[in-house]
Scaffold this active site. Structure first.
Site, short mmCIF file in Angstrom:
data_model
loop_
_atom_site.label_atom_id
_atom_site.label_comp_id
_atom_site.label_asym_id
_atom_site.label_seq_id
_atom_site.Cartn_x
_atom_site.Cartn_y
_atom_site.Cartn_z
N GLU A 289 -2.55 3.93 9.10
CA GLU A 289 -1.77 4.86 9.92
C GLU A 289 -2.51 6.18 9.35
O GLU A 289 -2.70 6.52 8.08
CB GLU A 289 -0.27 4.77 9.56
CG GLU A 289 0.35 6.17 10.45
CD GLU A 289 1.71 5.96 10.20
OE1 GLU A 289 2.37 5.31 9.61
OE2 GLU A 289 2.31 7.04 10.93
N ARG B 161 1.51 -7.08 -2.04
CA ARG B 161 0.76 -5.71 -2.15
C ARG B 161 0.31 -5.36 -3.59
O ARG B 161 0.84 -6.06 -4.28
CB ARG B 161 1.58 -4.69 -1.74
CG ARG B 161 2.87 -4.35 -2.50
CD ARG B 161 3.80 -3.38 -1.87
NE ARG B 161 3.06 -2.28 -1.83
CZ ARG B 161 2.96 -1.37 -0.51
NH1 ARG B 161 3.22 -2.04 0.41
NH2 ARG B 161 2.51 -0.13 -0.77
N LYS C 119 1.84 6.59 -0.07
CA LYS C 119 1.26 7.92 0.40
C LYS C 119 2.23 8.98 0.28
O LYS C 119 1.82 10.14 -0.07
CB LYS C 119 0.95 7.65 1.94
CG LYS C 119 -0.33 6.98 2.05
CD LYS C 119 -0.46 7.02 3.71
CE LYS C 119 -0.87 5.60 4.05
NZ LYS C 119 -0.99 5.39 5.59
P1 ATP Z 1 1.97 3.37 1.95
O1 ATP Z 1 3.24 2.47 1.48
O2 ATP Z 1 1.09 3.69 0.61
O3 ATP Z 1 2.13 4.48 2.79
P2 ATP Z 1 1.22 1.82 3.98
O4 ATP Z 1 1.23 0.60 3.87
O5 ATP Z 1 2.27 2.74 4.74
O6 ATP Z 1 0.72 2.47 2.54
P3 ATP Z 1 -0.91 1.95 6.01
O7 ATP Z 1 -1.81 3.03 6.36
O8 ATP Z 1 0.10 1.51 6.96
O9 ATP Z 1 -0.25 2.26 4.75
O10 ATP Z 1 -1.77 0.64 5.62
C1 ATP Z 1 -2.84 -0.02 6.00
C2 ATP Z 1 -2.90 -1.35 5.52
O11 ATP Z 1 -3.27 -1.30 4.14
C3 ATP Z 1 -1.76 -2.17 5.89
O12 ATP Z 1 -2.07 -3.37 6.54
C4 ATP Z 1 -0.82 -2.37 4.50
O13 ATP Z 1 -0.38 -3.52 4.31
C5 ATP Z 1 -2.40 -2.15 3.50
N1 ATP Z 1 -1.70 -1.66 2.17
C6 ATP Z 1 -1.17 -0.53 2.03
N2 ATP Z 1 -0.63 -0.48 0.82
C7 ATP Z 1 -1.20 -1.50 0.19
C8 ATP Z 1 -1.18 -2.41 -1.06
N3 ATP Z 1 -0.39 -1.25 -2.21
N4 ATP Z 1 -1.47 -3.29 -1.47
C9 ATP Z 1 -2.12 -4.11 -0.66
N5 ATP Z 1 -2.27 -3.59 0.93
C10 ATP Z 1 -1.61 -2.42 1.14
MG MG Z 2 2.79 1.81 6.42
#
Ligand code: ATP
Ligand code: MG
Length: 589
Positions: free
Chosen positions: A63, A298, A308
């Site tokens: 995102e 994760r 984030k």
């Molecule tokens: P955050 O929780 O930090 O806001 P998010 O999951 O909301 O991260 P996105 O931009 O939606 O962030 O994530 C893009 C991709 O990265 C998704 O497929 C998510 O599963 C993966 N991702 C995010 N954080 C991790 C992590 N700590 N380990 C592995 N993959 C991750």
């Molecule tokens: Mg997310």
């Protein structure tokens, strides 16, 4: 399932449960009849295409509401890595269905980061970079089709009522009084929602599934909401936006994704993912093979926050200098710190892909960086905490060439000249007035080797009024120069580095400590912010060897005995700045 082995024998690739699934799917020819028209679209669009030339399709769907962090790197290596290894395609998809926090600035930085890690989204002639917001028309139609098939309805209950009637883990939910509204009424209201006739929150579109389901996510989840908000790409075209859980499976399906890999939090969403795509298939909007969701653990790193929301807070409240502060776990921060794509690759290979959450020790990441930098970095000399050493018996105005190898394990990298003169800089910690046990460096009467130079004997020292040593005096043994036949004639236990006062160059270096003091920030305090380490940055004036006088931003070196350093982006020839990437050994244990 087959036992996890470190390597897949046939491909010689690190094995994991997702690879096992893909192997099985390919063996069963699951995608044999999969059509692909060269661009995303529903069943009728894809039917015009031929068999998909990509053996599998994965996606990385950030995102664009913040900068990528080290956790995202794990997902990038996994998704792009799988596509690469199986002759497939990995799409870079901006999941921008939520209008409020998304921004073009983040889009650009994400593109840079993925390319920096060594990947692109080109497959043959296709450029697989997509925006989920391009699918709003299809999503709207999909929602209409669910209304028509009796699988969705407009609910006018308030948000509070919806929450109350959802039930609990042990108690079934209650049907909404609007659940059995006529299809025509639902279609009419949905059109009105779209036309902007209703205020935010006045009503929502819900899937009609089962209010008594054991899985709360299946109790008529919301799929479209009213939000009068401007979108970074579609502007004011829409005032209704799909919910993430509705949008994501559709995005995957339109792009012909075969393996939709996400983190474990989404496991409970999988039944809805499948329900939705099956319904849209029976309504004729999608066709087999439908994408399947798989969850992996994760990345959680000790001493680090990877969310984030929290990273935004660190920047906004100025606990760090910005998104690219080298203490930040963002990829822009990591790059400025001197972490490398190769190091991240080694790290992600080592930690593997698991099905259960765990904490990875930060030292594993640092070890991977060290290992890669050890091979790639030339050696240089720097004195981080200089005191003077004067060689009593060395001629006043003599300059002498000493030869230092650029890389001790790689002779082909050659040697460079470092000038020796009568007055030198040495490290404060390489001299002690009264040596502690097992201290083999300089102290009165002791002999050490000036690395690449001569053996010297300490004859005395000066201190200032506070008792701090300012100057150390030595005699050198002229027959003992490194690389000459006499060098072995005197055996010493200590070997210290030095720089000529006449030739050394002034510089600054940023030495980092962890940003958080607690392994699991926030676990023993009210807020993770309480665990911030107020001494995470120490900037010091240092001396560096003359060969670095024209160093350029981004160049990386090992400073002997001190670790790996990168020339910072703010550096200039007048004002040289290095950031320490990592020390030579783990100083944390
Ligand atoms: P955050 O929780 O930090 O806001 P998010 O999951 O909301 O991260 P996105 O931009 O939606 O962030 O994530 C893009 C991709 O990265 C998704 O497929 C998510 O599963 C993966 N991702 C995010 N954080 C991790 C992590 N700590 N380990 C592995 N993959 C991750
Ligand atoms: Mg997310």
């Amino acid at each position: 399932m087959a036992p996890m082995s470190n390597h897949d024998q046939a491909l010689d690739l690190p094995s994991n449960f997702i690879r096992s699934i893909i192997d099985k799917n390919l063996k069963e020819n699951l995608y044999q009849d999969k059509r692909w028209a060269g661009s995303p679209g529903g069943a009728s669009h894809q039917a015009q295409g031929n068999q998909d030339p990509a053996k599998i399709r994965t996606r990385f769907p950030p995102e664009p509401n913040g900068y990528l962090h080290i956790g995202h790197a794990k997902s990038i290596f996994l998704n792009f890595g799988l596509a690469h290894d199986y002759q497939g395609a990995c799409h870079l998809r901006f999941d921008d269905t939520n209008p409020e926090k998304e921004d073009e600035e983040y889009v650009n930085s994400i593109i840079d980061n993925v390319q920096w890690l060594g990947f692109n989204w080109q497959f043959q002639k296709e450029n697989n970079q997509y925006f989920a917001s391009s699918y709003f028309d299809f999503m709207f139609e999909a929602a209409q089709s669910l209304i028509k098939s009796g699988d969705a309805y407009i609910d006018k209950q308030s948000a509070d009522e919806i929450r109350e009637n959802r039930g609990t883990l042990t108690e079934a939910g209650k049907n909404s009084p609007f659940r059995d509204q006529s299809i025509d009424e639902n279609l009419k209201l949905f059109d009105e929602m779209r036309a902007g006739k209703h205020a935010d929150g006045a009503m929502i579109l819900r899937a009609k599934i089962d209010m008594a389901s054991a899985n709360i996510n299946m109790r008529d989840p919301a799929i479209y909401r009213i939000k009068h908000a401007k979108h970074h790409r579609t502007g004011d075209a829409w005032c209704i936006y799909p919910m993430y859980t509705f949008a994501h499976p559709i995005e995957d399906a339109l792009e012909g994704i075969t393996h939709s890999i996400c983190t474990l939090e989404f496991e409970d969403q999988r039944p809805f993912y499948d329900w939705l795509l099956e319904k849209l298939k029976s309504n004729g909007l999608l066709a087999d093979p439908l994408p399947k969701q798989y969850e992996f653990a994760r990345l959680n790193l000790t001493y680090v926050v990877l969310s984030k929301r929290r990273l935004i807070e660190l920047v906004d409240k100025k606990y760090v200098a910005g998104w690219d502060d080298p203490r930040m776990p963002t990829l822009v921060g990591a790059k400025r710190r001197g972490y490398t794509p190769e190091g991240f690759k080694l790290f992600t290979d080592r930690i593997g892909v698991a099905k259960a959450d765990s904490w990875i020790d930060y030292s594993i990441l640092e070890d991977a960086m060290r290992e890669v930098l050890n091979t790639s970095c030339d050696r240089r000399i720097a004195v981080l905490d200089p005191i003077k050493l004067i060689i009593n018996n060395y001629p006043d105005d003599q300059d002498e060439d000493c030869y230092a190898p650029n890389h001790p394990q790689d002779e082909a990298k050659g040697k460079r000249v470092v000038k020796l003169t009568k007055e030198l800089w040495i490290e404060r910690e390489d001299f002690m007035i009264e040596p502690v046990k097992k201290y083999f460096r300089l102290f009165p009467g002791n002999q050490v080797r000036l690395r690449y130079g001569y053996v010297v004997t300490c004859t005395g020292y000066d201190v200032d009024e506070k008792g701090n040593v300012t100057t150390v005096y030595c005699d050198y043994l002229p027959e003992t120069k490194s690389g000459t036949p006499g060098s072995e004639s005197v055996k010493v236990k200590g070997n210290i580095h030095w720089l000529s006062c006449k030739y050394a160059v002034d510089a600054k270096t940023n030495l980092y400590d962890r940003l958080f003091k607690n392994e699991h920030p926030g676990s023993q305090s009210e807020s993770y912010l309480d665990d911030l380490n107020e001494n995470s940055l120490n900037t010091v004036n240092i001396k560096i060897e003359e060969n670095l006088n024209a160093v350029k931003a981004g160049e990386q070196f090992q400073f002997e005995r001190h670790g790996y350093f990168i020339c910072d982006q703010t550096s200039s020839n007048q004002n040289i700045v290095f950031n320490r990437t990592v020390t030579l050994r783990d100083t944390w244990k």
